[in-house]
Each structure stands twice: as C-alpha cells, then as structure tokens.
Design a protein around this motif. Structure first.
Motif, PDB file in Angstrom:
ATOM      1  N   LEU A  95       0.893  -1.258  -0.070  1.00  0.00           N
ATOM      2  CA  LEU A  95      -0.086  -0.041   0.126  1.00  0.00           C
ATOM      3  C   LEU A  95       0.898   1.347  -0.061  1.00  0.00           C
ATOM      4  O   LEU A  95       2.093   1.457   0.334  1.00  0.00           O
ATOM      5  CB  LEU A  95      -1.107   0.198   1.230  1.00  0.00           C
ATOM      6  CG  LEU A  95      -0.508   0.072   2.774  1.00  0.00           C
ATOM      7  CD1 LEU A  95       0.068   1.293   2.889  1.00  0.00           C
ATOM      8  CD2 LEU A  95      -1.588  -0.331   3.727  1.00  0.00           C
TER       9      LEU A  95
ATOM     10  N   GLN B 268       5.549  10.146   0.136  1.00  0.00           N
ATOM     11  CA  GLN B 268       4.425   9.083   0.404  1.00  0.00           C
ATOM     12  C   GLN B 268       5.132   7.846   1.224  1.00  0.00           C
ATOM     13  O   GLN B 268       6.495   7.558   0.880  1.00  0.00           O
ATOM     14  CB  GLN B 268       3.688   8.368  -0.832  1.00  0.00           C
ATOM     15  CG  GLN B 268       4.553   7.862  -1.921  1.00  0.00           C
ATOM     16  CD  GLN B 268       5.138   8.653  -2.800  1.00  0.00           C
ATOM     17  OE1 GLN B 268       5.723   9.894  -2.620  1.00  0.00           O
ATOM     18  NE2 GLN B 268       5.299   8.183  -3.986  1.00  0.00           N
TER      19      GLN B 268
ATOM     20  N   LEU C 183      -5.071  -4.699   4.411  1.00  0.00           N
ATOM     21  CA  LEU C 183      -4.986  -3.421   4.857  1.00  0.00           C
ATOM     22  C   LEU C 183      -4.972  -3.349   6.343  1.00  0.00           C
ATOM     23  O   LEU C 183      -4.354  -2.582   7.176  1.00  0.00           O
ATOM     24  CB  LEU C 183      -6.383  -2.759   4.509  1.00  0.00           C
ATOM     25  CG  LEU C 183      -6.440  -2.057   3.012  1.00  0.00           C
ATOM     26  CD1 LEU C 183      -7.723  -1.162   2.815  1.00  0.00           C
ATOM     27  CD2 LEU C 183      -5.068  -1.194   2.981  1.00  0.00           C
ATOM     28  N   HIS C 184      -5.918  -3.933   7.052  1.00  0.00           N
ATOM     29  CA  HIS C 184      -6.152  -3.945   8.648  1.00  0.00           C
ATOM     30  C   HIS C 184      -4.732  -4.458   9.137  1.00  0.00           C
ATOM     31  O   HIS C 184      -4.482  -3.857   9.850  1.00  0.00           O
ATOM     32  CB  HIS C 184      -7.336  -5.119   8.745  1.00  0.00           C
ATOM     33  CG  HIS C 184      -7.866  -4.982  10.204  1.00  0.00           C
ATOM     34  ND1 HIS C 184      -7.906  -3.796  10.969  1.00  0.00           N
ATOM     35  CD2 HIS C 184      -7.476  -6.161  11.105  1.00  0.00           C
ATOM     36  CE1 HIS C 184      -8.173  -4.322  12.252  1.00  0.00           C
ATOM     37  NE2 HIS C 184      -7.947  -5.432  12.370  1.00  0.00           N
TER      38      HIS C 184
ATOM     39  N   ALA D 284      -2.046  -1.667   8.548  1.00  0.00           N
ATOM     40  CA  ALA D 284      -2.435  -0.539   9.268  1.00  0.00           C
ATOM     41  C   ALA D 284      -2.246  -0.953  10.787  1.00  0.00           C
ATOM     42  O   ALA D 284      -1.649   0.162  11.528  1.00  0.00           O
ATOM     43  CB  ALA D 284      -3.869  -0.479   9.069  1.00  0.00           C
ATOM     44  N   LYS D 285      -2.488  -1.809  11.361  1.00  0.00           N
ATOM     45  CA  LYS D 285      -2.610  -2.210  12.897  1.00  0.00           C
ATOM     46  C   LYS D 285      -0.836  -2.510  13.000  1.00  0.00           C
ATOM     47  O   LYS D 285      -0.258  -1.911  14.104  1.00  0.00           O
ATOM     48  CB  LYS D 285      -2.945  -3.484  12.983  1.00  0.00           C
ATOM     49  CG  LYS D 285      -4.081  -3.489  14.259  1.00  0.00           C
ATOM     50  CD  LYS D 285      -4.762  -4.677  14.490  1.00  0.00           C
ATOM     51  CE  LYS D 285      -5.002  -4.870  15.920  1.00  0.00           C
ATOM     52  NZ  LYS D 285      -6.104  -5.635  16.363  1.00  0.00           N
TER      53      LYS D 285
ATOM     54  N   LEU E 106       1.788  -1.295  11.201  1.00  0.00           N
ATOM     55  CA  LEU E 106       2.375   0.071  11.317  1.00  0.00           C
ATOM     56  C   LEU E 106       2.146   1.134  12.274  1.00  0.00           C
ATOM     57  O   LEU E 106       2.792   1.933  12.805  1.00  0.00           O
ATOM     58  CB  LEU E 106       1.832   0.372   9.787  1.00  0.00           C
ATOM     59  CG  LEU E 106       2.728   1.738   9.179  1.00  0.00           C
ATOM     60  CD1 LEU E 106       4.117   1.284   9.017  1.00  0.00           C
ATOM     61  CD2 LEU E 106       2.229   1.851   7.589  1.00  0.00           C
ATOM     62  N   ALA E 107       0.950   1.027  12.498  1.00  0.00           N
ATOM     63  CA  ALA E 107       0.372   1.884  13.810  1.00  0.00           C
ATOM     64  C   ALA E 107       1.243   1.541  14.793  1.00  0.00           C
ATOM     65  O   ALA E 107       1.573   2.544  15.807  1.00  0.00           O
ATOM     66  CB  ALA E 107      -1.094   2.216  13.949  1.00  0.00           C
TER      67      ALA E 107
ATOM     68  N   LEU F 299       2.166   7.852  12.387  1.00  0.00           N
ATOM     69  CA  LEU F 299       1.511   7.626  10.895  1.00  0.00           C
ATOM     70  C   LEU F 299       0.076   7.005  10.899  1.00  0.00           C
ATOM     71  O   LEU F 299      -0.579   7.189   9.910  1.00  0.00           O
ATOM     72  CB  LEU F 299       2.320   6.336  10.370  1.00  0.00           C
ATOM     73  CG  LEU F 299       3.731   6.598   9.902  1.00  0.00           C
ATOM     74  CD1 LEU F 299       4.456   5.271   9.300  1.00  0.00           C
ATOM     75  CD2 LEU F 299       4.015   7.659   9.164  1.00  0.00           C
ATOM     76  N   LYS F 300      -0.547   7.048  12.183  1.00  0.00           N
ATOM     77  CA  LYS F 300      -2.034   6.820  12.334  1.00  0.00           C
ATOM     78  C   LYS F 300      -2.666   7.801  11.752  1.00  0.00           C
ATOM     79  O   LYS F 300      -3.993   7.667  11.123  1.00  0.00           O
ATOM     80  CB  LYS F 300      -2.477   6.890  13.756  1.00  0.00           C
ATOM     81  CG  LYS F 300      -2.037   5.665  14.420  1.00  0.00           C
ATOM     82  CD  LYS F 300      -2.980   5.625  15.781  1.00  0.00           C
ATOM     83  CE  LYS F 300      -2.338   4.798  17.050  1.00  0.00           C
ATOM     84  NZ  LYS F 300      -2.240   5.202  18.171  1.00  0.00           N
TER      85      LYS F 300
ATOM     86  N   VAL G 246      -2.094   9.323   8.815  1.00  0.00           N
ATOM     87  CA  VAL G 246      -1.628   9.700   7.488  1.00  0.00           C
ATOM     88  C   VAL G 246      -2.588   8.738   6.654  1.00  0.00           C
ATOM     89  O   VAL G 246      -3.047   7.600   7.037  1.00  0.00           O
ATOM     90  CB  VAL G 246      -0.380   9.302   7.222  1.00  0.00           C
ATOM     91  CG1 VAL G 246       0.206   9.307   5.776  1.00  0.00           C
ATOM     92  CG2 VAL G 246       0.726  10.022   7.873  1.00  0.00           C
ATOM     93  N   ASN G 247      -3.223   9.108   5.510  1.00  0.00           N
ATOM     94  CA  ASN G 247      -4.336   8.527   4.897  1.00  0.00           C
ATOM     95  C   ASN G 247      -3.659   7.500   3.705  1.00  0.00           C
ATOM     96  O   ASN G 247      -2.767   7.830   3.198  1.00  0.00           O
ATOM     97  CB  ASN G 247      -5.135   9.410   4.047  1.00  0.00           C
ATOM     98  CG  ASN G 247      -6.105  10.298   4.840  1.00  0.00           C
ATOM     99  OD1 ASN G 247      -6.662   9.676   5.834  1.00  0.00           O
ATOM    100  ND2 ASN G 247      -6.369  11.456   4.653  1.00  0.00           N
ATOM    101  N   VAL G 248      -4.074   6.395   3.734  1.00  0.00           N
ATOM    102  CA  VAL G 248      -3.537   5.450   2.862  1.00  0.00           C
ATOM    103  C   VAL G 248      -4.651   5.886   1.346  1.00  0.00           C
ATOM    104  O   VAL G 248      -5.853   6.173   1.352  1.00  0.00           O
ATOM    105  CB  VAL G 248      -4.371   3.784   3.180  1.00  0.00           C
ATOM    106  CG1 VAL G 248      -3.877   2.930   1.912  1.00  0.00           C
ATOM    107  CG2 VAL G 248      -3.531   3.533   4.292  1.00  0.00           C
ATOM    108  N   ILE G 249      -3.775   5.736   0.214  1.00  0.00           N
ATOM    109  CA  ILE G 249      -4.653   6.263  -1.054  1.00  0.00           C
ATOM    110  C   ILE G 249      -4.665   5.203  -1.918  1.00  0.00           C
ATOM    111  O   ILE G 249      -5.484   4.943  -2.697  1.00  0.00           O
ATOM    112  CB  ILE G 249      -4.094   7.403  -1.506  1.00  0.00           C
ATOM    113  CG1 ILE G 249      -2.667   7.156  -2.144  1.00  0.00           C
ATOM    114  CG2 ILE G 249      -4.171   8.818  -0.756  1.00  0.00           C
ATOM    115  CD1 ILE G 249      -2.168   8.329  -3.181  1.00  0.00           C
TER     116      ILE G 249
END
Ligand code: FAD
Ligand code: FES
Lengths: 90, 385
Positions: free
Chosen positions: B232, B261, B284-285, B288-289, B291-292, B298-299, B301-304
């Motif tokens: 991502l 990015q 994704l989940h 994100a988990k 990485l956070a 980075l929490k 920051v938006n994933v595009i």
C-alpha cells in the motif's frame, strides 16, 4: 499567466510532457502511468485519466474504446491508517 | 509496431528489470538481442514492487550478490546517463528477542567479513536513526543498520535500461507474447511468439512469476511457486524518516519515498500459492495495525492505494540462474522470491559474462537449477513481505 495546460494536477503533469512521452512510445495509459506517475496522485486519476485518454486518441488515431483505463485500486477514498487499524468491534 | 527480426543471438522472455538489464548488457557486448514482453515494460513484479535495495542477508550468496549489485547501482546513472532514482537512506532491521539477536550477530559478522558497513544498534540508538519508531510498541531489543542500503525507482531504472539497450541495437517488443519454444535434440532452436518465430542460440527465461510456464514449453520443471503479495501507499507527507524499516519476525517493511508517500507491505496470514490478484481488506487491516504499532505518528496519515503483485518463490528463497542441464542454450533468470530487483545488476552481469565470455564463476554453479536435486537446501531466512 503561463500557457501551460495541466492534465494531471496531483502529479503536476502538463499536456506537453504527456505528448512527449506518447511520442517516445508510451502509448497506453498504463505506460504513461509507469513513465510519468500519471494518475497516481491522491485523486487516483479521477481528474486526469479521461483527459489523457483523449490526448492518446488524438496522437495515435485510436478510438476511446481501444484505450483501456487502468484498474481502479482500493481504497476508493483516502482512509487513515488509524481507522484501518481499528478492530471491527471497537 | 516495428517488425520483429527472425534471427537473434539471444531472445529474452520478459520485460521487467532483469530482462531489460540483460538486454542492455548483452547489446553493449555486440550480441544481437530480441526481447519479448507480453504486456508493457514493468507490467510484472517490477512495476509493483517496493524496490528496496538491501545487503543484510543471512546467506553468503545473497549478501555477495547484493553488495556487488549496489556498487553497480551507485555507478549506473553515470553509465547510462539517465536518472534511476537511487537514494541510500539505509535499512533498519528490527530485532525482537535474544534468539533473533544471536542470528543477527552471526549475520553481521558474515556481512562485515564481506566488507559491508553494518552495525548493531541498541534500543536507544534506534530512535536516533528513525525518530518516529516506538521501540516498546515494536517489542525491539535492538536493530541492525546498514547506511548504504536504500531504494531505487523501479520504473526509471527499467526504462533507463530499455532506452540504453535500444540505443545499443537491441530490439524490445512489447505486447508480444511467447507461446512456445522449439528444441532441436538437446539444444534450443527457436522461440514462437504471437508475432512469429525467432531462432536463437540462447533463450533467457526472465518471465518472473510465469517462468514455470515458460520452462514447461521445453519440458523443464521449475520448483517455483507464485505467491500474491500486497502493498500500500499513503498520501504525501513531509519528510519523516530516511531508512527502510523491516522485521523478519513480523514480515513488515515500510519506507518513505522521495515524493513523501509512505510505502509498505506485510504478508497476509495463511496466503496460499496461486495467481490471485484481488487486494484484500485483511491485508489493509493487518498492515495498518502493525504500522501504527511500529510508528504511531503515521496513524493520522491517509492510505490512498493498495495493489498486488507476485513473488516467484523458490524452496530456498534464492534465485535460479544459469543454463539448464540437458537443454543447451536455455538460461534461467528467475525465482527471485521477493528480492529480484536489488539482485538484478549482478545476476544479469554474471549471465552476460556466461553467454559472451563463457565465464562460469562458482556462484553460477551454486545457483543452478540442479542444486535442488537430492542435496541439502540452505534456506535464506532474512525475508520480508
Ligand atoms: C509487492 C512486492 C514488493 C517487492 N519488493 C521488493 C523490494 O523491495 N526489493 C526487491 O529487490 N524486490 C522486491 N520485489 C521483488 C521484485 O519485484 C522482483 O523480484 C523483480 O521485479 C523481478 O523482476 P523480473 O524482471 O525478473 O520479473 P518481472 O518484473 O515479473 O517481469 C517478468 C515479465 O515477463 C513477462 N512475461 C511473462 N510471461 C510471458 C510470455 N509468455 N511472453 C512474454 N512475456 C512474458 C511478464 O509480463 C513480466 O513483465 C517485490 C515484489 C512484490 C510483488
Ligand atoms: S489529477 Fe492525476 S492523479 Fe489526480
């Protein structure tokens, strides 16, 4: 005002740059994406891919039906990592 | 489309970084090269990868190949006269417990003996290198760090090789699919494409995750398996860190790109081999988990965008390179198992010297397909993604 025409605002790409890449042989939207980052900005190409396709048609003589759009990739709107990280039952 | 030549010294199958680099090097040595790519250049793993370049490996082969490859990347812009987007911000490898630390120490000793500048960091020193990391959240007891690891732009590099190859006389045919290979007794005769036949002395199988199908065209069985890998990217943010951060235990890797990015991936739990392309929410989940947990700031920051690609995985996570026993002229350049971008400069150099000068360095024997026949397999364990 300059007479530059911007096609992809997210990635700062002008009509001239795109036409030059087409002349160099990058003749599909996927290739323009690889070469110039066209359509890779936060709007994911919503603002530019149709315009770029029109340029491709004009320069290569192909019809719009012959030029496929790159697949749209999720998430379809930007979502924060924090939101994605949260558990469903939280 | 330009006409295809029907006779060549070498036909290369696959227009990723390996195929294009090889086309350039062979053409520079006056070989007549025709490359066939079924899609556009970079349409395989090359255009979907993280393009991190790292020298911190657990096996000698990978470490040696990676060190020499980075030396080549360092001179490549000058050699080609074209931008490849090289940035050397280092790789920080997180170490999570004592047993991992003893492996790390052994690896660092081996890497240092090969001349690499690499060191072990204490938990405090981790924050000096990448300030946004949460040492407790990552469960880190230390890290290893090599400052000359980094990142290259996969599109710029592959296009630069392609352009240089063409100017040295190679023919690169995109949207040209190889549909068969003809053998004459025990040697390669010609390649059949959807645009006609090309006879050749050498045929190089650089078809990435499709190499297995290409080898089957001449009855050669490769043990490679394709695995879907997800990745991502976030929106652009101000510069936060230079190093790529990875963990062998969690499988995560992430870095901040030149444009700002953050890009990264992690294996999806329970992934099975096969050609599945749909991106998953599970990835994704999970990403994100993790990485956070590693980098809490980075929490926000938006994933595009998220996408998938394939690793072409071998039993020992090392590439298969060189000529196949019993099929003269059939050269493998595949099985890169998730690190084929960073090894490409050296692998393609070795193969070029084999085809042009008949040089057979020991590494070529050690990475031949024949290594899987009844011998003990030494697996590369320092893998992510
Ligand atoms: C998500 C992800 C992250 C990665 N991160 C890294 C990283 O950080 N660092 C790193 O070093 N590596 C990384 N890799 C691995 C790396 O991308 C690959 O090992 C490398 O790009 C392989 O290059 P290649 O040229 O061998 O193959 P590819 O780029 O896969 O090219 C093979 C080409 O062959 C073509 N082809 C297939 N069949 C045919 C046919 N019948 N006829 C004609 N053409 C054909 C395909 O269309 C394709 O373009 C990553 C991979 C993925 C998926
Ligand atoms: S305008 Fe091109 S990606 Fe947004």
């Amino acid at each position: 005002m300059s007479d530059k025409i911007f096609i992809c605002r997210c990635e700062d790409l002008t009509q001239e740059e795109i036409e030059q890449a087409i002349d160099e042989g990058y003749t599909t939207l996927e290739e323009l994406k690889c070469k110039l980052r066209l359509g890779m900005g936060p709007c994911q190409g919503r603002g530019c891919l149709l315009l770029a396709r029109r340029l491709l048609c004009q320069k290569t003589g192909k019809s719009t039906a012959e030029i496929t759009l790159p697949p749209s990739r999720p998430p379809f709107i930007p979502v924060s990592l924090g939101t994605l990280a949260s558990d469903k039952d939280e | 489309m330009n006409e295809i030549d029907h006779k060549a010294d070498v036909v290369i199958i696959g227009g990723g970084v390996n195929g294009c680099s090889l086309a350039y090097q062979l053409a520079k040595r006056d070989m007549k090269v025709v490359l066939c790519e079924k899609g556009h250049l970079c349409s395989g793993a090359t255009g979907r990868c993280g393009a991190g370049i790292r020298q911190q490996w657990s096996t000698r082969e990978n470490t040696e190949l990676a060190i020499k490859s980075i030396q080549i990347f360092e001179r490549l812009e000058k050699e080609l006269g074209l931008d490849i987007g090289l940035r050397q911000g280092g790789y920080l490898v997180v170490v999570h417990d004592e047993s991992e630390m003893s492996h790390a120490k052994r690896n660092v000793d081996m890497q240092k003996a090969l001349g690499l500048d690499v060191s072990i960091l204490t938990p405090d020193e981790i924050g000096d290198v990448v300030p946004i990391l949460d040492v407790k959240g990552m469960h880190a007891v230390g890290a290893t760090f090599c400052p000359t690891d980094g990142h290259v732009d996969p599109f710029k590099t592959t296009h630069a090789y392609a352009q240089a190859a063409i100017s040295h006389g190679a023919q690169l045919h995109k949207f040209t699919k190889v549909v068969g290979i003809k053998k004459e007794k025990n040697r390669i005769d010609s390649v059949l494409t959807d645009r006609g036949k090309i006879s050749a002395d050498f045929v190089v199988n650089a078809a990435g995750a499709w190499s297995k199908q290409i080898a089957e065209m001449v009855g050669v069985k490769l043990p490679n398996k394709p695995f879907r890998k997800e990745i991502l990217v976030t929106e652009r943010v101000k510069p936060l860190f230079d190093a790529m951060v990875i963990s062998f235990k969690d499988g995560i890797y992430f870095s901040q790109q030149e444009e700002g990015q953050v890009l990264g991936g992690i294996p999806i739990p329970h992934e099975k081999p096969g050609y599945l392309t749909a991106p998953t929410f599970d990835f994704l989940h999970h990403m994100a988990k993790t990485l956070a947990r590693y980098a809490p700031p980075l929490k926000h920051v938006n994933v595009i965008r998220q996408w998938t690609g394939y690793y072409d995985v071998t039993l020992d996570a090392r590439p298969i390179i060189g000529e196949v026993e019993g099929v003269k002229g059939f050269i493998q350049c595949n099985g890169f198992s998730g690190h084929g971008f960073m090894l490409s400069p050296m692998v393609t150099k070795i193969l070029t010297e084999y085809m042009v000068d008949r040089k057979t360095p020991r590494i070529l024997e050690r990475l031949n397909l024949s290594r899987f026949k009844g011998k003990k397999i030494v697996r590369e364990i320092s893998v992510v993604g």
